[in-house]
Design a protein around this motif. Sequence first.
Motif, PDB file in Angstrom:
ATOM      1  N   GLU A  44       7.227   7.924  -0.495  1.00  0.00           N
ATOM      2  CA  GLU A  44       6.635   7.962   0.839  1.00  0.00           C
ATOM      3  C   GLU A  44       7.566   8.644   1.837  1.00  0.00           C
ATOM      4  O   GLU A  44       8.711   8.237   2.000  1.00  0.00           O
ATOM      5  N   LEU A  50       3.595   8.628   4.943  1.00  0.00           N
ATOM      6  CA  LEU A  50       2.701   9.521   4.201  1.00  0.00           C
ATOM      7  C   LEU A  50       3.099   9.563   2.724  1.00  0.00           C
ATOM      8  O   LEU A  50       4.241   9.893   2.403  1.00  0.00           O
ATOM      9  N   PRO A  51       2.172   9.211   1.810  1.00  0.00           N
ATOM     10  CA  PRO A  51       2.512   9.284   0.382  1.00  0.00           C
ATOM     11  C   PRO A  51       2.701  10.740  -0.052  1.00  0.00           C
ATOM     12  O   PRO A  51       1.854  11.587   0.249  1.00  0.00           O
ATOM     13  N   ASN A 105     -10.728   4.037  13.260  1.00  0.00           N
ATOM     14  CA  ASN A 105     -11.216   3.191  12.155  1.00  0.00           C
ATOM     15  C   ASN A 105     -12.280   2.174  12.582  1.00  0.00           C
ATOM     16  O   ASN A 105     -13.019   1.662  11.760  1.00  0.00           O
ATOM     17  N   GLU A 130       0.844  -1.199   0.000  1.00  0.00           N
ATOM     18  CA  GLU A 130       0.000   0.000   0.000  1.00  0.00           C
ATOM     19  C   GLU A 130       0.879   1.248   0.000  1.00  0.00           C
ATOM     20  O   GLU A 130       1.520   1.567   0.998  1.00  0.00           O
ATOM     21  N   LYS A 131       0.911   1.933  -1.152  1.00  0.00           N
ATOM     22  CA  LYS A 131       1.745   3.140  -1.269  1.00  0.00           C
ATOM     23  C   LYS A 131       0.905   4.394  -1.520  1.00  0.00           C
ATOM     24  O   LYS A 131       1.443   5.475  -1.744  1.00  0.00           O
ATOM     25  N   ARG A 132      -0.432   4.229  -1.490  1.00  0.00           N
ATOM     26  CA  ARG A 132      -1.294   5.376  -1.815  1.00  0.00           C
ATOM     27  C   ARG A 132      -1.913   6.023  -0.588  1.00  0.00           C
ATOM     28  O   ARG A 132      -2.367   7.158  -0.638  1.00  0.00           O
ATOM     29  N   LEU A 133      -1.964   5.278   0.522  1.00  0.00           N
ATOM     30  CA  LEU A 133      -2.637   5.774   1.724  1.00  0.00           C
ATOM     31  C   LEU A 133      -1.656   5.938   2.880  1.00  0.00           C
ATOM     32  O   LEU A 133      -0.681   5.191   2.975  1.00  0.00           O
ATOM     33  N   PRO A 134      -1.904   6.910   3.784  1.00  0.00           N
ATOM     34  CA  PRO A 134      -1.053   7.034   4.984  1.00  0.00           C
ATOM     35  C   PRO A 134      -1.196   5.793   5.865  1.00  0.00           C
ATOM     36  O   PRO A 134      -2.257   5.169   5.908  1.00  0.00           O
ATOM     37  N   GLN A 135      -0.127   5.432   6.555  1.00  0.00           N
ATOM     38  CA  GLN A 135      -0.164   4.294   7.483  1.00  0.00           C
ATOM     39  C   GLN A 135       0.589   4.667   8.765  1.00  0.00           C
ATOM     40  O   GLN A 135       1.501   5.492   8.739  1.00  0.00           O
TER      41      GLN A 135
END
Length: 585
Positions: free
Chosen positions: A300, A294-295, A390, A265-270
């Motif tokens: 990132e 953060l992308p 979440n 997952e490289k599109r959403l913050p984690q």
Amino acid sequence: MPVRIGELLLKEKRITPEQLQQALNHQKANGGKLGYNLVKMGLVKDEDITALLSKQYGVPSINLTQFEIDPAVIKLIPADTAQKYQIVPLSRAGATLTIAMTDPTNVFAMDDIKFMTGYNVEPVVASETAVIEAIQRYYPSSGKAVSAATGSGGPSTLELATRGLEEMQTLDAVSVEVPEELEEISAEALAKQGEEAPVVRLVNVLLMSAIQKGASDIHIEPYEKELRVRYRIDGILYNIMNPPMKFRDAISSRLKIMAKLDIAEKRLPQDGRIKIRFSDNGTQKEIDFRVSVLPTLFGEKIVMRLLDKDKLMLDMTKLGFEQESLTKFEVAILRPWGMVLVTGPTGSGKTNTLYSAIARINTPETNIMTAEDPVEFNLVGINQVQVRENIGLNFAAALRSFLRQDPNIILVGEIRDFETAEIAVKAALTGHLVLSTLHTNDAPSTVNRLMNMGIEPFLVASSVHLIAAQRLVRRVCSNCKEAHPLPPPALMQAGFTEEDASGVTPFKGKGCEKCTQTGYKGRVGLYEVMEVSEELRELILVGASGLELRRKAVDEGMITLRQSGLRKVKDGVTTVEEVVRETVK
């Protein structure tokens, strides 16, 4: 990738396949690298290998036997680093250090040397025999270690974490774990991995170096043409190194694996967490890294907050409170009900102040419950809840549950919205002590912030007992502290009275090894403590502005953030520049 010298020599017809096989057998029996064995057996000359490597790598070659190196340049690279990487420093011109090495493609070695010395590194090729002889000549005590370095043995147990960082302590063990599912990796296993993956070594160096330097945050930032690593030390960001761009994705993937995040997952913050366990002078220590991914436009960005339990100061008398402010604060937190708010920007030490307040009132007779996002430190005897937006467990939901758990004291990590503020105010009015934080610039403006959220003035006036605003400023280094007189007009411009300005002698650090030439070491809090008196309650009820509340609070003896800072300048704790940077008149 480093080239195979045997294949090159065969291709250039400098040796025969039979000679290569002889050298390989000799290498198997005696250790060392192939090129070294070929020269020792007399099958090729040193110059042949150097010329071949120079041609292959496209960098100049040098005959080290004809080169005299300045001892001052030798001192730039420690013996153990020279041995590990088989390099010899040759000369320094301005900000560029030229080094002789057998493998100029070893980017990790060059990055480590750049990181250690602060110079740009320019490689030239030299033969392995010449480099070993030069190390033995210029580092006399390193003879044994050099021959060991050329042997077939692997790295030392913790080479992965300390490589290229001369100032680091030797650590006995390193392990990586995550909170939910403990996953320990032995130092030997990491070292083995490190031999295969330079990025593993690089990430370990970054984490351990940050701990050693006392950093509070690590920033790994990708840009169009460079990758930047910065540490925040005592509130200021310092550029540490620029790893090669090819490591960008590998570094983020490595950190995501350590933090148990989704590497795909490289599109959403984690958000995740890494726990490092190591031995510091024989004492087992644990440090948490709170990881935020953060992308951004070019990859990132990763920020890691270091959470060191040993640095959590729970003694309220040492945080930086003036005595009269501390007395007001203690009186407020020892009350059986009401609300105490701590305000300030991110990274201003609010959590530390609240934890100190809880530690002060944590007794076996009290039930203390906290809702935090995230839980930064585990405190004994306190029920801490991790907020999880979440799944619907927000501050408001946690607060509602707390009220059914018979609490005496409630800590809400942050009041972000009307719902949380409303429940917190009602809890404060129904016999509970509520501690919380808000993001406001000073203590009086906090009242208006609550009313802007939708809380009625009469509820604010009756529930809030005290508001403390705070900032962190850097302490003057006690090791290199010296008087730094300023003219009275400059001191008066900062906020001193004419009388005080004539008798104040500010101090400043001139810079030393302990403070890495910055003149500052550690931080101290500036506090503005506003006790909500009867007069202030009346002003709140009639909807007075923040400015009116401020004037009244100052008339009643409130020490403002600027005044708190100026007192610390007068006591030689910090500098005028720091106070002016963090506060307003």
